[in-house]
Motif scaffolding. Structure first.
Motif, PDB file in Angstrom:
ATOM      1  N   SER A  66     -11.649 -37.384  -2.943  1.00  0.00           N
ATOM      2  CA  SER A  66     -10.764 -38.211  -2.116  1.00  0.00           C
ATOM      3  C   SER A  66      -9.407 -38.324  -2.810  1.00  0.00           C
ATOM      4  O   SER A  66      -9.312 -38.133  -4.033  1.00  0.00           O
ATOM      5  N   PRO A  67      -8.363 -38.657  -2.056  1.00  0.00           N
ATOM      6  CA  PRO A  67      -7.055 -38.864  -2.687  1.00  0.00           C
ATOM      7  C   PRO A  67      -7.082 -39.959  -3.753  1.00  0.00           C
ATOM      8  O   PRO A  67      -6.394 -39.849  -4.771  1.00  0.00           O
ATOM      9  N   THR A  68      -7.878 -40.981  -3.553  1.00  0.00           N
ATOM     10  CA  THR A  68      -7.981 -42.044  -4.555  1.00  0.00           C
ATOM     11  C   THR A  68      -8.524 -41.494  -5.866  1.00  0.00           C
ATOM     12  O   THR A  68      -7.999 -41.800  -6.944  1.00  0.00           O
ATOM     13  N   LEU A  69      -9.564 -40.664  -5.782  1.00  0.00           N
ATOM     14  CA  LEU A  69     -10.126 -40.086  -6.999  1.00  0.00           C
ATOM     15  C   LEU A  69      -9.151 -39.119  -7.659  1.00  0.00           C
ATOM     16  O   LEU A  69      -9.125 -39.004  -8.887  1.00  0.00           O
ATOM     17  N   VAL A  70      -8.326 -38.426  -6.861  1.00  0.00           N
ATOM     18  CA  VAL A  70      -7.276 -37.567  -7.428  1.00  0.00           C
ATOM     19  C   VAL A  70      -6.313 -38.426  -8.243  1.00  0.00           C
ATOM     20  O   VAL A  70      -5.935 -38.086  -9.362  1.00  0.00           O
ATOM     21  N   ALA A  71      -5.902 -39.562  -7.670  1.00  0.00           N
ATOM     22  CA  ALA A  71      -4.939 -40.440  -8.340  1.00  0.00           C
ATOM     23  C   ALA A  71      -5.456 -40.975  -9.668  1.00  0.00           C
ATOM     24  O   ALA A  71      -4.661 -41.321 -10.544  1.00  0.00           O
ATOM     25  N   PHE A  72      -6.753 -41.014  -9.840  1.00  0.00           N
ATOM     26  CA  PHE A  72      -7.345 -41.523 -11.075  1.00  0.00           C
ATOM     27  C   PHE A  72      -7.424 -40.470 -12.180  1.00  0.00           C
ATOM     28  O   PHE A  72      -7.902 -40.764 -13.267  1.00  0.00           O
ATOM     29  N   THR A  73      -6.990 -39.245 -11.911  1.00  0.00           N
ATOM     30  CA  THR A  73      -7.128 -38.175 -12.900  1.00  0.00           C
ATOM     31  C   THR A  73      -5.876 -38.043 -13.764  1.00  0.00           C
ATOM     32  O   THR A  73      -4.755 -38.302 -13.324  1.00  0.00           O
ATOM     33  N   ALA A  74      -6.086 -37.611 -14.993  1.00  0.00           N
ATOM     34  CA  ALA A  74      -4.971 -37.378 -15.915  1.00  0.00           C
ATOM     35  C   ALA A  74      -4.048 -36.250 -15.429  1.00  0.00           C
ATOM     36  O   ALA A  74      -2.822 -36.401 -15.511  1.00  0.00           O
TER      37      ALA A  74
ATOM     38  N   ILE B 289      -2.064 -34.318  -1.556  1.00  0.00           N
ATOM     39  CA  ILE B 289      -1.402 -33.008  -1.642  1.00  0.00           C
ATOM     40  C   ILE B 289      -1.800 -32.308  -2.937  1.00  0.00           C
ATOM     41  O   ILE B 289      -2.166 -31.127  -2.939  1.00  0.00           O
ATOM     42  N   VAL B 290      -1.741 -33.024  -4.036  1.00  0.00           N
ATOM     43  CA  VAL B 290      -2.082 -32.447  -5.336  1.00  0.00           C
ATOM     44  C   VAL B 290      -3.540 -31.991  -5.341  1.00  0.00           C
ATOM     45  O   VAL B 290      -3.862 -30.898  -5.814  1.00  0.00           O
ATOM     46  N   GLY B 291      -4.433 -32.815  -4.803  1.00  0.00           N
ATOM     47  CA  GLY B 291      -5.839 -32.432  -4.728  1.00  0.00           C
ATOM     48  C   GLY B 291      -6.049 -31.184  -3.890  1.00  0.00           C
ATOM     49  O   GLY B 291      -6.840 -30.306  -4.253  1.00  0.00           O
ATOM     50  N   LEU B 292      -5.337 -31.075  -2.786  1.00  0.00           N
ATOM     51  CA  LEU B 292      -5.463 -29.894  -1.933  1.00  0.00           C
ATOM     52  C   LEU B 292      -4.884 -28.652  -2.605  1.00  0.00           C
ATOM     53  O   LEU B 292      -5.472 -27.571  -2.546  1.00  0.00           O
ATOM     54  N   LEU B 293      -3.732 -28.808  -3.240  1.00  0.00           N
ATOM     55  CA  LEU B 293      -3.092 -27.651  -3.866  1.00  0.00           C
ATOM     56  C   LEU B 293      -3.918 -27.085  -5.009  1.00  0.00           C
ATOM     57  O   LEU B 293      -3.794 -25.904  -5.332  1.00  0.00           O
ATOM     58  N   ALA B 294      -4.773 -27.895  -5.604  1.00  0.00           N
ATOM     59  CA  ALA B 294      -5.658 -27.382  -6.648  1.00  0.00           C
ATOM     60  C   ALA B 294      -6.636 -26.350  -6.074  1.00  0.00           C
ATOM     61  O   ALA B 294      -7.180 -25.540  -6.821  1.00  0.00           O
ATOM     62  N   HIS B 295      -6.820 -26.360  -4.758  1.00  0.00           N
ATOM     63  CA  HIS B 295      -7.717 -25.410  -4.097  1.00  0.00           C
ATOM     64  C   HIS B 295      -6.989 -24.155  -3.622  1.00  0.00           C
ATOM     65  O   HIS B 295      -7.631 -23.175  -3.243  1.00  0.00           O
TER      66      HIS B 295
END
Length: 173
Positions: A41-49, A78-84
């Motif tokens: 989820s975007p929330t879990l992305v935001a919690f990453t270093a 966006i960042v989470g999606l771009l990692a894919h």
């Protein structure tokens, strides 16, 4: 002024250039890519270093320090999606979704799946839907087009996607 990743003439803005440079650097940061890809989820992305490091880089490039919370949430998505995304292929996102694989007359993303994306009730659902669609597209699409469209997701973007998708002709049976 609204946040943009690309100018009207298609050139990356300072923020877009930084995002693109970060995305290109993911090939050398396999651990960071893996952490982001596991975020459901975007929330879990935001919690990453890896996200937080990029967030600071984008702020230095002009991302507003007082950005609306929903813009920061969308940035995390966006960042989470771009990692894919594995390959940056120029062009509108709905056109890429509607392209057919060689030897096949069906679009990579079916009409039904595409309509579900347009009908996503919130950003979390859109994020999940796009994460599921990227493998169908062989993880290829325009990085900055996706970023701009996701950041500004509203009825205007949905309509542009609907008009940009190449709806397959129905054949008589």
């Amino acid at each position: 002024m609204s946040i943009q990743f690309r100018t009207r003439n298609g050139e990356p803005t300072a923020i877009g250039g930084e995002l693109l440079a970060w995305w290109k650097g993911l090939d050398d940061d396999r651990a960071g890519r893996a952490i982001l890809r596991r975020a459901s989820s975007p929330t879990l992305v935001a919690f990453t270093a890896p996200y937080q490091r990029l967030y600071r880089r984008l702020q230095a490039a002009g991302w507003p320090t007082d950005a609306r919370p929903q813009d920061n949430d969308r940035l995390a998505a966006i960042v989470g999606l771009l990692a894919h995304v594995k390959e940056n292929v120029s062009g509108p996102v709905p056109v890429a979704m509607s392209e057919c694989n060689k030897g096949d007359d069906r679009p990579q993303v079916s009409e039904l799946r595409f309509l579900r994306l347009l009908d996503a009730p919130d950003i979390d659902a859109l994020y999940t839907g796009l994460r599921r669609v990227l493998p169908l597209m062989k993880h290829q699409l325009d990085v900055l087009a996706l970023a701009n469209d996701f950041l500004h997701w509203d009825d205007d973007v949905k309509k542009r996607w609907a008009y940009g998708y190449h709806w397959p002709d129905k054949t008589s049976s």
